[in-house]
Enzyme design. Structure first.
Site, PDB file in Angstrom:
ATOM      1  N   SER A 199       0.792  -1.232   0.000  1.00  0.00           N
ATOM      2  CA  SER A 199       0.000   0.000   0.000  1.00  0.00           C
ATOM      3  C   SER A 199       0.823   1.281   0.000  1.00  0.00           C
ATOM      4  O   SER A 199       0.390   2.290  -0.539  1.00  0.00           O
ATOM      5  CB  SER A 199      -0.958  -0.001   1.198  1.00  0.00           C
ATOM      6  OG  SER A 199      -0.244  -0.117   2.411  1.00  0.00           O
ATOM      7  N   HIS A 227      -5.326  -3.070  -3.085  1.00  0.00           N
ATOM      8  CA  HIS A 227      -4.960  -2.143  -4.168  1.00  0.00           C
ATOM      9  C   HIS A 227      -4.899  -2.792  -5.552  1.00  0.00           C
ATOM     10  O   HIS A 227      -4.675  -2.103  -6.543  1.00  0.00           O
ATOM     11  CB  HIS A 227      -3.627  -1.469  -3.849  1.00  0.00           C
ATOM     12  CG  HIS A 227      -3.672  -0.700  -2.569  1.00  0.00           C
ATOM     13  ND1 HIS A 227      -4.109   0.612  -2.509  1.00  0.00           N
ATOM     14  CD2 HIS A 227      -3.407  -1.065  -1.300  1.00  0.00           C
ATOM     15  CE1 HIS A 227      -4.084   1.012  -1.247  1.00  0.00           C
ATOM     16  NE2 HIS A 227      -3.662   0.018  -0.491  1.00  0.00           N
ATOM     17  N   LYS A 259     -11.628   1.270  -2.265  1.00  0.00           N
ATOM     18  CA  LYS A 259     -10.562   1.825  -3.115  1.00  0.00           C
ATOM     19  C   LYS A 259     -11.021   1.823  -4.568  1.00  0.00           C
ATOM     20  O   LYS A 259     -11.910   2.603  -4.897  1.00  0.00           O
ATOM     21  CB  LYS A 259      -9.273   1.076  -2.830  1.00  0.00           C
ATOM     22  CG  LYS A 259      -8.750   1.559  -1.465  1.00  0.00           C
ATOM     23  CD  LYS A 259      -7.763   0.711  -0.786  1.00  0.00           C
ATOM     24  CE  LYS A 259      -7.476   1.357   0.579  1.00  0.00           C
ATOM     25  NZ  LYS A 259      -6.932   0.422   1.545  1.00  0.00           N
TER      26      LYS A 259
HETATM   27  C1  LIG Z   1      -6.837   0.319   2.936  1.00  0.00           C
HETATM   28  C2  LIG Z   1      -6.304  -1.011   3.263  1.00  0.00           C
HETATM   29  C3  LIG Z   1      -6.932  -1.831   4.187  1.00  0.00           C
HETATM   30  C4  LIG Z   1      -8.082  -1.355   5.027  1.00  0.00           C
HETATM   31  O1  LIG Z   1      -9.246  -1.286   4.305  1.00  0.00           O
HETATM   32  P1  LIG Z   1     -10.426  -0.307   4.798  1.00  0.00           P
HETATM   33  O2  LIG Z   1     -11.625  -0.817   4.114  1.00  0.00           O
HETATM   34  O3  LIG Z   1     -10.018   1.065   4.399  1.00  0.00           O
HETATM   35  O4  LIG Z   1     -10.508  -0.468   6.283  1.00  0.00           O
HETATM   36  C5  LIG Z   1      -6.445  -3.103   4.381  1.00  0.00           C
HETATM   37  N1  LIG Z   1      -5.354  -3.532   3.701  1.00  0.00           N
HETATM   38  C6  LIG Z   1      -4.712  -2.754   2.816  1.00  0.00           C
HETATM   39  C7  LIG Z   1      -3.520  -3.285   2.113  1.00  0.00           C
HETATM   40  C8  LIG Z   1      -5.154  -1.464   2.578  1.00  0.00           C
HETATM   41  O5  LIG Z   1      -4.499  -0.673   1.752  1.00  0.00           O
END
Ligand SMILES: *Cc1c(COP(=O)(O)O)cnc(C)c1O
Length: 406
Positions: A199, A227, A259
């Site tokens: 991330s 991602h 995302k």
């Molecule tokens: C953003 C993210 C999460 C958390 O997800 P949310 O739905 O925002 O709580 C978990 N793992 C990774 C790799 C992320 O980038």
């Protein structure tokens, strides 16, 4: 000042101590440029946003495909809100699991080529829930050093022992597994867990090798594709679709919906048995209110768009290429990433914040990512690209970066 008690309550000594500790701590973080605060947006997620009163080009959203403000997804959301209302009213296992949730779970299973899927209200909760549900004392979690905070916290909360291996280093991981085996022949439950696309770095886990290693050592493999889901793979099914890894290769797939999908929430996909087990045991699924049904319905519409709008992935890819090429010509060193996450390593938090602030005044929004999100002395500007951007915008970003002393 939320920590000040009204004078007439008097002050118990402990509270006073804590209060001065908090004040000192806050002052220290400010002086180290590690202080965090909210920026207030007045617009939806889109390329040009109004934030803290200023119009900026947004290069730090995870809305990679430009779906967070898509009219068809909004229409689905509204229609479902008319049918189901706003709040889901209770947990999935009580009375909060609507037809819309069920339809989304079935769609996600099909989309990822897994037997079943299970919704969670956030990705953070999914990771915490799964790692807790699948391990107990004596078990081992092998985690990549650069895993997302939610996986780190999930491992911390679990009763298992956690071993962190060198980033994306399969040999380091195998050495640890072998060493652990030697020490304790009894270990029979182990989970290898990794981000799919990292991330804060944008590079990709060696998932094929991880899958081989996991099978060899009879370990579970869990990939967090927050991602990659939507942006990678032939129909946007994510990193595992791109690498042709099925449920047998990667038994636990986690991805988020906030995302590239542009809505909110997360899911775990895997075997019928895994999902049934999680329904019985994953506390962050059981003891929380289900996401609103309207979010589930909007998500399903978003997934249909993701499948059919190949142009979004193509456009994103071409903007990534344009940015990488342009940065190279300007002599700006990027981190080794081919994904929408294109960080520039700065080092000191102070400098990263100064650059981010300077760019903000010039109408470019890029956030400075600092410790503890990333390791000490590796503060960075985390630039993200989106299908919402166009070539001109990327040119503008490049020209502003070119004028900046990084
Ligand atoms: C953003 C993210 C999460 C958390 O997800 P949310 O739905 O925002 O709580 C978990 N793992 C990774 C790799 C992320 O980038």
């Amino acid at each position: 000042m939320p920590f000040l008690l009204p004078a007439f309550y008097g002050m118990i000594p402990q509270m006073k101590n804590k209060q001065s500790t908090i004040q000192n701590w806050l002052a220290e973080k400010k002086s180290q440029q590690l202080y965090r605060s909210h920026r207030i947006t007045e617009t939806p997620q889109q390329a040009r946003m109004k934030i803290d009163g200023q119009s900026v080009l947004n290069f730090c959203s995870n809305d990679y495909l430009g779906l967070a403000n898509h009219p068809d997804i909004i229409a689905s959301f509204k229609k479902a809100a008319d049918s189901f209302g706003v709040g889901s009213g209770s947990a999935h296992l009580i009375s909060g699991h609507s037809k819309a949730h069920q339809a989304l779970e079935e769609y996600l299973a099909d989309f990822t080529g897994r037997e079943r899927s299970l919704l969670f209200s956030t990705g953070y909760m999914a990771n915490i829930g799964v790692l807790n549900a699948l391990t107990e004392q004596g078990d081992i979690i092998y985690a990549d050093r650069l895993n997302h905070a939610s996986l780190v916290d999930g491992a911390l909360l679990a009763n298992a022992t956690t071993k962190r291996y060198q980033h994306n280093d399969i040999d380091s991981l195998e050495r640890q597994i072998v060493a652990q085996r030697k020490k304790n022949k009894q270990v029979d439950n182990q989970i290898i867990v990794s981000d799919g696309v990292f991330s804060m770095d944008g590079d990709i886990a060696h998932v094929k090798q991880l899958a081989i290693l996991a099978k060899k050592h009879h370990a579970w493999l869990m990939i967090d594709d927050a991602h990659g889901f939507g942006t990678l793979g032939k129909t946007g099914g994510g990193l595992l679709q791109q690498q042709h890894l099925d449920q047998d290769d990667v038994p636990i797939l986690m991805a988020t919906l906030g995302k590239a999908v542009g809505t909110s929430g997360a899911f775990i996909a895997g075997s019928e048995e895994l999902i049934e087990y999680l329904i019985q045991t994953a506390r962050s699924h059981i003891f929380t209110t289900a996401m609103p049904a309207a979010i589930a319905a909007a998500t399903l519409t978003s997934l249909e768009i993701i499948k059919k709008d190949q142009w979004r992935r193509d456009k994103l890819q071409s903007l990534i290429m344009q940015f990488k090429q342009g940065a190279k010509e300007l002599g700006i060193e990027l981190m080794p990433s081919d994904t929408a996450i294109q960080p520039i390593l700065v080092g000191s938090s102070k400098k990263a914040v100064a650059i981010s602030q300077q760019l903000f005044t010039q109408g470019i929004l890029i956030s400075a990512i600092r410790p503890p999100t990333v390791a000490k002395n590796t503060a960075r500007l985390r630039i993200t690209l989106s299908a919402n951007h166009n070539e001109k915008m990327v040119d503008e970003l490049l020209s502003k970066l070119g004028e900046t002393h990084i």
